[in-house]
Design an enzyme around this catalytic site. Structure first.
Site, PDB file in Angstrom:
ATOM      1  CG  PHE A  69      26.672  -7.039 -29.357  1.00  0.00           C
ATOM      2  CD1 PHE A  69      27.750  -6.996 -30.001  1.00  0.00           C
ATOM      3  CD2 PHE A  69      26.666  -8.184 -28.329  1.00  0.00           C
ATOM      4  CE1 PHE A  69      28.664  -7.744 -30.257  1.00  0.00           C
ATOM      5  CE2 PHE A  69      28.034  -9.122 -28.060  1.00  0.00           C
ATOM      6  CZ  PHE A  69      28.996  -8.760 -29.324  1.00  0.00           C
ATOM      7  CG  ASP A  70      22.486 -10.335 -25.563  1.00  0.00           C
ATOM      8  OD1 ASP A  70      21.595 -11.461 -26.163  1.00  0.00           O
ATOM      9  OD2 ASP A  70      22.435 -10.539 -24.347  1.00  0.00           O
ATOM     10  CE  LYS A  71      19.757  -8.518 -34.142  1.00  0.00           C
ATOM     11  NZ  LYS A  71      19.027  -7.082 -34.099  1.00  0.00           N
ATOM     12  CG  ASN A 116      21.368  -3.780 -39.213  1.00  0.00           C
ATOM     13  OD1 ASN A 116      20.374  -4.440 -39.093  1.00  0.00           O
ATOM     14  ND2 ASN A 116      21.540  -2.669 -38.647  1.00  0.00           N
ATOM     15  N   GLY A 119      16.374  -7.016 -39.699  1.00  0.00           N
ATOM     16  CA  GLY A 119      14.647  -7.010 -39.470  1.00  0.00           C
ATOM     17  C   GLY A 119      14.355  -7.678 -38.116  1.00  0.00           C
ATOM     18  CG  PHE A 120      12.935  -5.633 -35.095  1.00  0.00           C
ATOM     19  CD1 PHE A 120      14.202  -4.983 -35.045  1.00  0.00           C
ATOM     20  CD2 PHE A 120      11.520  -4.968 -35.061  1.00  0.00           C
ATOM     21  CE1 PHE A 120      13.856  -3.680 -34.709  1.00  0.00           C
ATOM     22  CE2 PHE A 120      11.295  -3.778 -34.936  1.00  0.00           C
ATOM     23  CZ  PHE A 120      12.686  -2.883 -34.804  1.00  0.00           C
ATOM     24  CG  ASN A 187      13.763   0.185 -32.363  1.00  0.00           C
ATOM     25  OD1 ASN A 187      13.665   1.182 -33.051  1.00  0.00           O
ATOM     26  ND2 ASN A 187      14.655  -0.650 -32.645  1.00  0.00           N
ATOM     27  CB  SER A 190      14.514  -0.765 -36.844  1.00  0.00           C
ATOM     28  OG  SER A 190      14.960  -1.419 -37.889  1.00  0.00           O
ATOM     29  CG  ASN A 192      16.851  -2.788 -41.248  1.00  0.00           C
ATOM     30  OD1 ASN A 192      17.102  -2.491 -42.512  1.00  0.00           O
ATOM     31  ND2 ASN A 192      17.832  -2.850 -40.404  1.00  0.00           N
ATOM     32  CB  THR A 193      10.294  -3.326 -39.146  1.00  0.00           C
ATOM     33  OG1 THR A 193      11.106  -4.437 -38.569  1.00  0.00           O
ATOM     34  CG2 THR A 193       8.767  -3.833 -39.141  1.00  0.00           C
ATOM     35  CE  LYS A 229      18.590   3.040 -30.969  1.00  0.00           C
ATOM     36  NZ  LYS A 229      19.322   1.531 -30.730  1.00  0.00           N
ATOM     37  CB  THR A 257      20.233   8.458 -33.926  1.00  0.00           C
ATOM     38  OG1 THR A 257      21.612   8.418 -34.251  1.00  0.00           O
ATOM     39  CG2 THR A 257      19.942  10.173 -33.496  1.00  0.00           C
ATOM     40  CG  ASN A 258      17.563   2.621 -34.721  1.00  0.00           C
ATOM     41  OD1 ASN A 258      18.567   1.853 -35.087  1.00  0.00           O
ATOM     42  ND2 ASN A 258      16.390   1.976 -34.368  1.00  0.00           N
ATOM     43  CB  THR A 259      20.883   2.179 -38.183  1.00  0.00           C
ATOM     44  OG1 THR A 259      19.620   1.914 -38.468  1.00  0.00           O
ATOM     45  CG2 THR A 259      21.978   1.419 -37.241  1.00  0.00           C
ATOM     46  N   GLY A 312      28.271   6.317 -33.531  1.00  0.00           N
ATOM     47  CA  GLY A 312      29.508   6.915 -34.056  1.00  0.00           C
ATOM     48  C   GLY A 312      30.415   7.315 -32.864  1.00  0.00           C
TER      49      GLY A 312
END
Length: 359
Positions: A69-71, A116, A119-120, A187, A190, A192-193, A229, A257-259, A312
């Protein structure tokens, strides 16, 4: 209190998801700019009975805001004013990077979910560090005499850095940010990387976590609690292997967990899901697997590690379920987008009511 769902439907649901996030976050930050912070803290403050001792820290509530949320550590004070017991910022990388091309954030409203592939996207560790320092000073001033919200920092790999150089990249972020963090999260989960999840493999994860842990303590001149994570898409055997590694290395905990990259069991129209494209799915559909991973971990590690459960979570009953299943702390993120600014207050009030009923 229930005004927000109507507002979301009328305004945010018609807006690009990433733009809606920027607008909403700007609104949250504005509460401090117009000096509503003190009044908000009185309104949202958790019952002292909810305080939790974990990671050598005192959390005013077991419920906090997950990374994502707050990257860039731009609104920590404003977010804690809303009642979150901790805020985990990031994911932050050593080098600034724009993230993936837009659009990259999508809602699946029928599933209370988000996809989402950000991508960091972040300003890099050097830019984030002074914001963290300022936020720590503000938290200590704002909450003098009572448990202050805890500040977590989530770090990841810079996209352009090859996997073989990942350790050095993480170490750069670690040395910059660990002195300012109450706890640090690595992390490696993710989706996305490109290639990042390969770092969850034990032969890659062991040297990475060992190096980050040593560098964090050296840079901060104290022990910085270190967590890893993990993804919900790991097999049960791999979850157990990570748990064993965390114990062997003397880590302080695991965030689970992550996404997920799975799209199974969604109520949304398949065409709508397909239109979202690749990326990590978060929100209500993740609930079952996140809870399964939590139970697997607690069975494996007993009380030797702090387990932070995320995925969730929407209601106080969801949070209490995670605590009963072995979580020490619980985080949310997607629920914040759907439930609005007083979500943390609602969770804390619900936890207090549930505790009184049990008592």
């Amino acid at each position: 209190m229930r005004f927000y769902p109507m507002f979301f439907q009328a305004v945010f649901s018609r807006m690009d998801a990433e733009k809606a996030h920027r607008v909403g976050f700007a609104g949250v930050r504005a509460t401090r700019a117009v000096r509503l912070s003190t009044a908000l803290r009185v309104y949202t403050r958790a019952d002292p009975a909810l305080e939790v001792e974990a990671l050598g820290l005192r959390f005013p509530s077991p419920f906090g805001l997950a990374a994502g949320f707050d990257k860039g550590a731009e609104g920590i004070g404003a977010l804690t004013d809303l009642g979150f017991g901790h805020v985990e910022i990031g994911t932050v990388t050593a080098q600034a990077q724009p993230g993936n091309p837009r659009p990259r954030l999508f809602r699946l409203v029928r599933d209370r979910a988000v996809v989402n592939r950000m991508g960091f996207n972040n300003d890099g560790a050097e830019a984030v560090a002074p914001r963290l320092a300022r936020a720590r000073r503000e938290l200590e001033t704002d909450h003098r005499g009572r448990a202050r919200p805890v500040l977590g920092v989530n770090i990841g790999k810079t996209k352009v850095v090859p996997l073989e150089d990942a350790v050095d990249d993480y170490l750069q972020s670690t040395r910059t940010l660990a002195p300012l963090a109450d706890y640090l999260v690595v992390n490696v989960s993710s989706p996305n990387t490109p290639g990042l999840r390969q770092l969850q493999e034990i032969e890659s994860l062991r040297p990475l976590l060992a190096a980050v842990g040593a560098a964090a303590d050296e840079a901060a001149d104290r022990h910085v609690p270190l967590l890893v994570k993990i993804a919900p898409d790991l097999s049960d055997e791999d979850v157990a292997a990570v748990a064993d590694l965390a114990l062997d290395l003397g880590l302080d905990g695991i965030v689970a967990t992550n996404t997920t990259i799975s799209r199974e069991g969604l109520a949304s129209d398949p065409a709508e899901v397909e239109a979202c494209g690749a990326g990590g799915l978060s929100g209500a559909p993740l609930r079952r697997r996140s809870l399964e991973v939590l139970r697997l971990l607690r069975e494996r590690v007993g009380d030797r590690l702090v387990l932070v459960s995320v995925g969730g979570v929407t209601t106080a009953e969801d949070v209490q379920e995670r605590l009963a299943a072995g979580a020490t702390l619980v985080q949310g993120y997607t629920g914040f987008l759907y439930e609005g600014p007083f979500w943390a207050r609602s969770i804390n009030q619900g936890l207090t009511r549930l505790a009184r009923r049990r008592g």
